[in-house]
Design a protein around this motif. Structure first.
Motif, short mmCIF file in Angstrom:
data_model
loop_
_atom_site.label_atom_id
_atom_site.label_comp_id
_atom_site.label_asym_id
_atom_site.label_seq_id
_atom_site.Cartn_x
_atom_site.Cartn_y
_atom_site.Cartn_z
N PRO A 290 0.82 -1.21 0.00
CA PRO A 290 0.00 0.00 0.00
C PRO A 290 0.86 1.27 0.00
O PRO A 290 1.80 1.40 0.78
CB PRO A 290 -0.79 -0.12 1.30
CG PRO A 290 -0.89 -1.60 1.54
CD PRO A 290 0.42 -2.16 1.06
N THR B 171 4.59 3.01 -5.53
CA THR B 171 4.39 3.18 -6.97
C THR B 171 5.15 2.07 -7.68
O THR B 171 6.25 1.70 -7.27
CB THR B 171 4.89 4.56 -7.45
OG1 THR B 171 6.30 4.67 -7.22
CG2 THR B 171 4.15 5.69 -6.75
N TYR C 202 1.73 2.82 -11.55
CA TYR C 202 0.61 2.37 -10.71
C TYR C 202 0.88 2.82 -9.28
O TYR C 202 1.96 2.58 -8.75
CB TYR C 202 0.52 0.83 -10.72
CG TYR C 202 0.45 0.19 -12.08
CD1 TYR C 202 -0.77 -0.03 -12.71
CD2 TYR C 202 1.61 -0.23 -12.73
CE1 TYR C 202 -0.84 -0.66 -13.95
CE2 TYR C 202 1.56 -0.86 -13.97
CZ TYR C 202 0.34 -1.06 -14.57
OH TYR C 202 0.29 -1.67 -15.80
N THR C 203 -0.11 3.42 -8.65
CA THR C 203 -0.01 3.78 -7.24
C THR C 203 -0.94 2.86 -6.46
O THR C 203 -2.16 2.87 -6.66
CB THR C 203 -0.40 5.25 -6.99
OG1 THR C 203 0.47 6.10 -7.75
CG2 THR C 203 -0.26 5.60 -5.51
N PRO D 115 -3.32 1.51 -3.84
CA PRO D 115 -4.19 2.14 -2.83
C PRO D 115 -3.98 1.55 -1.43
O PRO D 115 -3.47 0.45 -1.28
CB PRO D 115 -5.61 1.83 -3.34
CG PRO D 115 -5.44 1.36 -4.75
CD PRO D 115 -4.07 0.74 -4.83
N GLU D 116 -4.41 2.29 -0.45
CA GLU D 116 -4.37 1.81 0.93
C GLU D 116 -5.19 0.52 1.04
O GLU D 116 -6.28 0.40 0.50
CB GLU D 116 -4.94 2.87 1.88
CG GLU D 116 -4.74 2.55 3.35
CD GLU D 116 -3.27 2.51 3.75
OE1 GLU D 116 -2.94 1.72 4.65
OE2 GLU D 116 -2.46 3.25 3.16
N HIS E 109 -4.51 -2.34 -0.22
CA HIS E 109 -4.44 -3.17 -1.42
C HIS E 109 -2.98 -3.54 -1.73
O HIS E 109 -2.06 -2.96 -1.16
CB HIS E 109 -5.04 -2.45 -2.63
CG HIS E 109 -6.53 -2.28 -2.55
ND1 HIS E 109 -7.13 -1.43 -1.64
CD2 HIS E 109 -7.53 -2.86 -3.27
CE1 HIS E 109 -8.45 -1.49 -1.81
NE2 HIS E 109 -8.72 -2.33 -2.79
N PHE F 108 -5.54 -4.17 -8.57
CA PHE F 108 -5.11 -4.11 -7.16
C PHE F 108 -5.96 -5.08 -6.34
O PHE F 108 -7.18 -5.13 -6.47
CB PHE F 108 -5.27 -2.69 -6.61
CG PHE F 108 -4.50 -1.65 -7.38
CD1 PHE F 108 -3.11 -1.72 -7.47
CD2 PHE F 108 -5.15 -0.60 -8.01
CE1 PHE F 108 -2.39 -0.77 -8.17
CE2 PHE F 108 -4.44 0.36 -8.71
CZ PHE F 108 -3.07 0.28 -8.80
#
Length: 278
Positions: free
Chosen positions: A126, A129, A210-211, A213-214, A216, A241
């Protein structure tokens, strides 16, 4: 005559009870401890080969709805997912006795859309990147070190019950020919090293950023050019994700391995992979 009938009925009842108890014990074992898993595809070569059999450690990350067993037998028309057993818990984000997976772990998870079990390597945590540039992995803007490790060689032939054939970097080699792929050792920031395979220039060798998410995670297959993973969004048929609740457990060791179409083909057993650490 009545005594014989009564004895036969008692025997039937005892047999049914034994079966029920066995199923209950098996269900508890699969739910809380270890789940058997066959490797059906080559997306994790050469860490995992088609026909490898392993047990997934469900205690590694704690428990969620995904820890409940699933029973899928297409030939019998059976498709019972973990959410059918534990649907009441599908919306819960917290895990009982939960622990965070570590970067580099080989993890089994439920596909967030289809519910099918997947096995991939955990690459992005999480907030991370992730990007691919020219076939090289970048984490949080830094290139992940790679070291050439020669070639991975296998025979071009049908593999496993599905009869899948490998993709080769050396083109169409023909049935029984030698299929090769460059092998590279990749080392993540936490020191975990593993081999990746490359077929050649592919669309997913160059991606956007790709960032993650919290809550994930971002997963990739070690056989980079032959893997459906987090590089492709779910609405395009990929994994996207993966939320923490969909994680089943960690794969630690191959218990048994067979290169043939059937487990009964003992001459195709891979003795060198029995109890092999992942």
């Amino acid at each position: 005559m009545a005594e014989k009938s009564k004895s036969a009925m008692s025997s039937v009842v005892e047999t049914i009870k034994t079966i029920v108890y066995a199923l209950l014990i098996a269900g508890i074992f699969r739910t809380f401890f270890f789940q058997p898993f066959w490797i059906p595809s080559g997306s994790m070569k050469d860490t995992l080969l088609i026909g490898d059999f392993l047990f997934v450690n469900k205690m590694a990350y704690g428990y969620s709805y995904a820890s409940c067993p699933s029973i899928i037998a297409p030939g019998l028309g059976i498709d019972i997912g973990a959410d059918d057993f534990c649907g009441f818990a599908t919306e819960k984000e917290d895990r009982l006795l939960g622990r965070m997976p570590e970067r580099g772990d080989v993890v089994v998870f439920r596909h967030p859309v289809t519910g099918r079990d997947f096995i991939k390597r955990l690459i992005g945590l999480p907030g991370d990147t992730v990007q691919m540039q020219g076939g090289q992995l970048f984490l949080n803007g830094d290139a992940v070190p790679q070291q050439d490790d020669g070639l991975f060689r296998e025979t071009y032939e049908a593999q496993g019950p599905q009869g899948l054939r490998p993709r080769c970097a050396n083109g169409a080699v023909g049935e029984g020919g030698e299929c090769v792929k460059p092998r590279t050792i990749e080392t993540l920031p936490n020191g975990v090293s593993y081999a990746t395979l490359d077929i050649g220039e592919q669309a997913l060798d160059d991606t956007g950023v790709y960032t993650v998410p919290e809550g994930h995670f971002f997963f990739m297959g070690d056989n980079r050019d032959n893997s459906t993973d987090s590089r492709v969004p779910q609405n395009l048929g990929g994994v996207g994700f993966v939320p923490l609740k969909d994680i089943v457990g960690r794969a630690d060791r191959v218990v048994f391995s067979s290169a043939g179409r059937s487990l009964l083909h003992f001459w195709t057993w891979r003795g060198d992979r029995f109890f092999k650490a992942i």
